[in-house]
Design a protein around this motif. Structure first.
Motif, mmCIF file in Angstrom:
data_model
loop_
_atom_site.group_PDB
_atom_site.id
_atom_site.type_symbol
_atom_site.label_atom_id
_atom_site.label_comp_id
_atom_site.label_asym_id
_atom_site.label_seq_id
_atom_site.Cartn_x
_atom_site.Cartn_y
_atom_site.Cartn_z
ATOM 1 N N VAL A 12 0.868 -1.176 0.000
ATOM 2 C CA VAL A 12 0.000 0.000 0.000
ATOM 3 C C VAL A 12 0.899 1.219 0.000
ATOM 4 N N THR A 13 0.660 2.139 -0.934
ATOM 5 C CA THR A 13 1.556 3.272 -1.076
ATOM 6 C C THR A 13 0.810 4.484 -1.611
ATOM 7 N N GLN A 14 1.459 5.619 -1.562
ATOM 8 C CA GLN A 14 0.851 6.868 -2.023
ATOM 9 C C GLN A 14 1.163 7.099 -3.501
ATOM 10 N N MET A 15 0.274 7.833 -4.139
ATOM 11 C CA MET A 15 0.509 8.267 -5.520
ATOM 12 C C MET A 15 1.833 8.991 -5.621
ATOM 13 N N GLY A 16 2.548 8.768 -6.706
ATOM 14 C CA GLY A 16 3.808 9.468 -6.937
ATOM 15 C C GLY A 16 5.029 8.740 -6.418
ATOM 16 N N ASN A 17 4.816 7.759 -5.545
ATOM 17 C CA ASN A 17 5.957 7.008 -5.009
ATOM 18 C C ASN A 17 6.506 6.030 -6.049
ATOM 19 N N ASP A 18 7.712 5.522 -5.751
ATOM 20 C CA ASP A 18 8.343 4.474 -6.569
ATOM 21 C C ASP A 18 8.395 3.211 -5.731
ATOM 22 N N LYS A 19 8.056 2.071 -6.340
ATOM 23 C CA LYS A 19 8.057 0.809 -5.593
ATOM 24 C C LYS A 19 8.590 -0.317 -6.463
ATOM 25 N N SER A 20 8.987 -1.405 -5.797
ATOM 26 C CA SER A 20 9.474 -2.584 -6.508
ATOM 27 C C SER A 20 8.801 -3.833 -5.969
ATOM 28 N N ILE A 21 8.624 -4.789 -6.852
ATOM 29 C CA ILE A 21 8.145 -6.118 -6.474
ATOM 30 C C ILE A 21 9.191 -7.111 -6.963
ATOM 31 N N LYS A 22 9.546 -8.037 -6.074
ATOM 32 C CA LYS A 22 10.594 -8.998 -6.441
ATOM 33 C C LYS A 22 9.992 -10.353 -6.781
ATOM 34 N N CYS A 23 10.665 -11.061 -7.676
ATOM 35 C CA CYS A 23 10.217 -12.395 -8.073
ATOM 36 C C CYS A 23 11.410 -13.304 -8.256
ATOM 37 N N GLU A 24 11.254 -14.524 -7.740
ATOM 38 C CA GLU A 24 12.302 -15.524 -7.875
ATOM 39 C C GLU A 24 11.670 -16.856 -8.247
ATOM 40 N N GLN A 25 12.299 -17.601 -9.145
ATOM 41 C CA GLN A 25 11.817 -18.951 -9.481
ATOM 42 C C GLN A 25 12.963 -19.941 -9.322
ATOM 43 N N ASN A 26 12.612 -21.107 -8.762
ATOM 44 C CA ASN A 26 13.623 -22.153 -8.533
ATOM 45 C C ASN A 26 13.391 -23.361 -9.430
ATOM 46 N N LEU A 27 12.735 -23.120 -10.567
ATOM 47 C CA LEU A 27 12.398 -24.214 -11.485
ATOM 48 C C LEU A 27 13.427 -24.377 -12.602
ATOM 49 N N GLY A 28 14.374 -23.487 -12.660
ATOM 50 C CA GLY A 28 15.374 -23.563 -13.715
ATOM 51 C C GLY A 28 14.840 -23.126 -15.080
ATOM 52 N N HIS A 29 13.733 -22.413 -15.092
ATOM 53 C CA HIS A 29 13.139 -21.971 -16.352
ATOM 54 C C HIS A 29 13.938 -20.849 -16.986
ATOM 55 N N ASP A 30 13.796 -20.760 -18.307
ATOM 56 C CA ASP A 30 14.531 -19.737 -19.052
ATOM 57 C C ASP A 30 13.747 -18.442 -19.227
ATOM 58 N N THR A 31 12.426 -18.521 -19.072
ATOM 59 C CA THR A 31 11.594 -17.363 -19.373
ATOM 60 C C THR A 31 10.776 -16.961 -18.157
ATOM 61 N N MET A 32 10.739 -15.674 -17.892
ATOM 62 C CA MET A 32 9.927 -15.146 -16.807
ATOM 63 C C MET A 32 9.048 -14.027 -17.327
ATOM 64 N N TYR A 33 7.952 -13.789 -16.610
ATOM 65 C CA TYR A 33 6.931 -12.850 -17.075
ATOM 66 C C TYR A 33 6.419 -12.015 -15.898
ATOM 67 N N TRP A 34 5.831 -10.892 -16.251
ATOM 68 C CA TRP A 34 4.977 -10.158 -15.326
ATOM 69 C C TRP A 34 3.617 -9.970 -15.984
ATOM 70 N N TYR A 35 2.565 -10.309 -15.205
ATOM 71 C CA TYR A 35 1.189 -10.102 -15.630
ATOM 72 C C TYR A 35 0.516 -9.146 -14.660
#
Lengths: 115, 112
Positions: A12-35
């Motif tokens: 939860v954040t205010q308008m105008g702020n900068d934020k990050s979301i992290k993602c990690e996969q341990n499946l050894g896959h070559d392709t990752m996505y954001w939806y």
């Protein structure tokens, strides 16, 4: 062991702020996505990253940028957050190669609320 | 890119009845058609998929049928159970790509 994990689960954040979301996969896959999944449950692809190839959905504002430090991680950075950015963001991975789609493995989602 | 239409948007069935969800796609070169199930608070999960060289695939109570001429594919769930209640998504790839375009989802409610 969680296959695709993303943090934080809630943000939860205010308008105008900068934020990050992290993602990690341990499946050894070559392709990752954001939806992005909006309040009506529509699932829209934002980015896919395969080795060094980044494919961007042309409708994604350039305030959104993916960053991949290595094959197992694809983080999402969002600058100057707007109210319309409120949604659930899903990270996914697959072993698909060009021309041959494969099963997508999704994380549990990160619910972003912009006030 | 691919255009995927999914119907209906909501579906209520009595426990034990069958449920059918239909999707159409626009790119005749598409060759892979998965179905995903999303439970509340979770990410979508693949439940069944079909490639364009077959017309039907079954896995216990779920089946997918594909009509390449008409460019549509359907998910069939028989003997529905309360745990089948979820949002279901169909998808199809962009031509020559591994990226999937998803339908808008069907919220299935199975009434005990």
């Amino acid at each position: 062991d969680t296959a695709v994990s993303q943090t934080p689960k809630y943000l939860v954040t205010q308008m105008g702020n900068d934020k990050s979301i992290k993602c990690e996969q341990n499946l050894g896959h070559d392709t990752m996505y954001w939806y992005k999944q909006d309040s009506k449950k529509f699932l829209k692809i934002m980015f896919s990253y395969n080795n060094k190839e980044l494919i961007i959905n042309e409708t994604v504002p350039n305030r959104f940028s993916p960053k991949s430090p290595d094959k197992a991680h694809l983080n999402l950075h969002i600058n100057s957050l707007e109210l319309g950015d409120s949604a659930v963001y899903f990270c996914a991975s697959s072993q698909g190669v060009p021309m041959i789609p494969g099963e997508l493995f999704f994380g549990e989602g990160s619910r972003l609320t912009v006030l | 890119g691919e255009n995927v239409e999914q119907h209906p948007s909501t579906l209520s069935v009595q426990e034990g009845d069958s449920a059918v969800i239909k999707c159409t796609y626009s790119d005749s070169a598409s060759n892979y058609f998965p179905w995903y199930k999303q439970e509340l608070g979770k990410g979508p999960q693949l439940i069944i998929d079909i490639r364009s060289n077959v017309g039907e695939k079954k896995d216990q109570r779920i089946a997918v049928t594909l009509n390449k001429t008409a460019k549509h594919f359907s998910l069939h769930i028989t003997e529905t159970q309360p745990e089948d209640s979820a949002v279901y998504f169909c998808a199809a790839p962009w031509a020559g790509s591994y990226q999937l375009t998803f339908g808008k989802g069907t919220k299935l409610s199975v009434i005990p």
